[in-house]
Design a protein around this motif. Sequence first.
Motif, short mmCIF file in Angstrom:
data_model
loop_
_atom_site.label_atom_id
_atom_site.label_comp_id
_atom_site.label_asym_id
_atom_site.label_seq_id
_atom_site.Cartn_x
_atom_site.Cartn_y
_atom_site.Cartn_z
N ALA A 97 0.84 -1.19 0.00
CA ALA A 97 0.00 0.00 0.00
C ALA A 97 0.88 1.25 0.00
CB ALA A 97 -0.91 0.00 1.23
N GLY A 98 0.53 2.20 -0.86
CA GLY A 98 1.29 3.44 -0.93
C GLY A 98 2.39 3.43 -1.96
N ALA A 99 2.66 2.25 -2.55
CA ALA A 99 3.70 2.14 -3.58
C ALA A 99 3.03 1.85 -4.92
CB ALA A 99 4.68 1.02 -3.25
N THR A 100 3.65 2.29 -6.00
CA THR A 100 3.16 1.93 -7.32
C THR A 100 3.57 0.49 -7.63
OG1 THR A 100 5.15 2.63 -8.50
CG2 THR A 100 3.47 4.32 -8.08
N LEU A 101 2.90 -0.11 -8.60
CA LEU A 101 3.26 -1.47 -8.97
C LEU A 101 4.70 -1.53 -9.46
CD1 LEU A 101 1.20 -4.19 -10.60
CD2 LEU A 101 3.31 -3.56 -11.75
N GLU A 102 5.13 -0.52 -10.17
CA GLU A 102 6.52 -0.48 -10.65
C GLU A 102 7.48 -0.46 -9.47
OE1 GLU A 102 9.44 2.29 -13.46
OE2 GLU A 102 7.26 2.61 -13.44
N GLU A 103 7.18 0.37 -8.47
CA GLU A 103 8.05 0.42 -7.28
C GLU A 103 8.05 -0.90 -6.53
OE1 GLU A 103 7.48 5.20 -6.25
OE2 GLU A 103 6.15 3.68 -5.38
N ALA A 104 6.87 -1.52 -6.42
CA ALA A 104 6.76 -2.78 -5.70
C ALA A 104 7.54 -3.89 -6.40
CB ALA A 104 5.30 -3.18 -5.56
N THR A 105 7.42 -3.94 -7.73
CA THR A 105 8.14 -4.96 -8.48
C THR A 105 9.64 -4.77 -8.36
OG1 THR A 105 6.30 -5.05 -10.06
CG2 THR A 105 8.38 -6.07 -10.74
N GLN A 106 10.08 -3.53 -8.46
CA GLN A 106 11.50 -3.23 -8.32
C GLN A 106 12.01 -3.63 -6.94
OE1 GLN A 106 11.52 0.94 -9.38
NE2 GLN A 106 12.13 0.51 -11.50
N GLN A 107 11.19 -3.38 -5.90
CA GLN A 107 11.58 -3.76 -4.54
C GLN A 107 11.74 -5.27 -4.41
OE1 GLN A 107 12.45 -1.84 -1.74
NE2 GLN A 107 13.10 -3.92 -1.13
N LEU A 108 10.81 -6.02 -5.00
CA LEU A 108 10.90 -7.47 -4.94
C LEU A 108 12.11 -7.98 -5.72
CD1 LEU A 108 7.13 -8.39 -5.33
CD2 LEU A 108 8.54 -8.79 -3.31
N VAL A 109 12.39 -7.36 -6.86
CA VAL A 109 13.58 -7.73 -7.63
C VAL A 109 14.84 -7.49 -6.79
CG1 VAL A 109 15.04 -7.08 -9.59
CG2 VAL A 109 12.58 -7.42 -9.92
N HIS A 110 14.90 -6.35 -6.13
CA HIS A 110 16.05 -6.06 -5.28
C HIS A 110 16.16 -7.07 -4.13
CE1 HIS A 110 17.25 -2.60 -7.48
NE2 HIS A 110 16.19 -1.87 -7.18
N ASP A 111 15.00 -7.50 -3.59
CA ASP A 111 15.02 -8.52 -2.55
C ASP A 111 15.60 -9.83 -3.08
OD1 ASP A 111 13.89 -6.73 -0.79
OD2 ASP A 111 11.86 -7.59 -0.89
N LEU A 112 15.20 -10.21 -4.31
CA LEU A 112 15.73 -11.44 -4.91
C LEU A 112 17.22 -11.32 -5.19
CD1 LEU A 112 12.84 -12.32 -7.42
CD2 LEU A 112 13.40 -13.51 -5.29
N VAL A 113 17.63 -10.14 -5.64
CA VAL A 113 19.06 -9.91 -5.89
C VAL A 113 19.85 -10.01 -4.58
CG1 VAL A 113 20.77 -8.18 -6.57
CG2 VAL A 113 18.71 -8.53 -7.97
N ARG A 114 19.32 -9.39 -3.53
CA ARG A 114 20.01 -9.39 -2.24
C ARG A 114 20.13 -10.81 -1.67
NH1 ARG A 114 17.45 -5.48 -0.32
NH2 ARG A 114 15.78 -6.64 0.72
N SER A 115 19.13 -11.65 -1.95
CA SER A 115 19.16 -13.03 -1.44
C SER A 115 19.98 -13.97 -2.33
CB SER A 115 17.74 -13.57 -1.32
OG SER A 115 17.16 -13.76 -2.60
N GLY A 116 20.47 -13.46 -3.46
CA GLY A 116 21.26 -14.29 -4.36
C GLY A 116 20.43 -15.10 -5.34
N ALA A 117 19.13 -14.82 -5.42
CA ALA A 117 18.25 -15.57 -6.31
C ALA A 117 18.18 -14.96 -7.71
CB ALA A 117 16.84 -15.66 -5.73
N ALA A 118 18.68 -13.74 -7.88
CA ALA A 118 18.63 -13.06 -9.18
C ALA A 118 19.74 -12.03 -9.23
CB ALA A 118 17.28 -12.39 -9.39
N THR A 119 19.97 -11.53 -10.42
CA THR A 119 20.91 -10.42 -10.59
C THR A 119 20.31 -9.43 -11.58
OG1 THR A 119 23.19 -9.81 -11.10
CG2 THR A 119 22.21 -11.52 -12.45
N LEU A 120 20.66 -8.18 -11.45
CA LEU A 120 20.14 -7.11 -12.32
C LEU A 120 21.32 -6.45 -13.02
CD1 LEU A 120 17.75 -5.36 -13.31
CD2 LEU A 120 18.06 -3.94 -11.26
N GLN A 121 21.37 -6.58 -14.34
CA GLN A 121 22.47 -6.02 -15.11
C GLN A 121 21.93 -5.29 -16.33
OE1 GLN A 121 25.26 -9.10 -16.15
NE2 GLN A 121 25.37 -9.91 -14.07
#
Length: 306
Positions: free
Chosen positions: A274-298
Amino acid sequence: MAHVLPAGVTVFERGWLSSNNILIQGEGGTALIDSGYCTHAEQTLALVDSALQSRPLDLLLNTHLHSDHCGGNAALQARYPAMETHIPPGHADFVRVWDAHALSYTPTGQQCPRFHLNATLQPGTDMRLGDLHWQVHAAPGHDPHSVILFEPQSRTLVSADALWEKGFGVVFPELDGDDAFDEVAATLAVIERLNPATVIPGHGAPFTDAPQAIAYARQRLNGFVQNPAKHLQYAAKVLLKFKLLEARHVPLPALIAWARNTSYFNHTFQSHFAGATLEEATQQLVHDLVRSGAATLQDGVVYNLG
């Protein structure tokens, strides 16, 4: 302690995009439990063909109809046209008319080629698979219509996504606004009463310490009950990770567009972010996956890792 499977039972451990496949062979015929995701269908066929060594596949069973458990059904039906396919009863009518929304494929943004059914798996009944007699038990929670299969002589349990060595699958009815955490608890109690010696989960290696797995699952479930937002965040990450497993790499704008067109993801986003746009929410989840080692963003592209 190493797990010991009954004679004639082979487990193809697949990973997280495709569920495990369990092949059962004997004088009573051949049967396969669950068929993996559609993008792995050729691998599923190769594994089954190699193990059967020119024998026909007589029966295909699905513990439930999530895309990672039945996405290979159509390919197997084409390869083995005389094979029968049995599914849990709850979604049989949707399979007959092929309602991809009711079957969850559209809401999850996943694929599943159309297949047909021959019969339903009725909880409370026994069935012969190979040379063994298996009990069919209802296992609602992760999916309201899921079943698990138990062979009492060897005390072998095919638990699907009702119990993993570390947890259980997303409780999808909760994403629809239905209360289903109690059903997860009830299914764990059923498994505890069965007292399996070996558990073949929907994902991960077979294991023998069912009491420890049940205790871990109950602890995880209690955390979700106490804080449902944790479950919503977990579900959003699972949906996103599944998409990355399927596509391997996706430009971030395309991933955001996929999230916008995926109703389960949208609902989870609206409930949790709540309070975030879908774009912001998706980016946050991507960053969470990157931080956990499950993904990378390049260079604006999200790559799956692991």
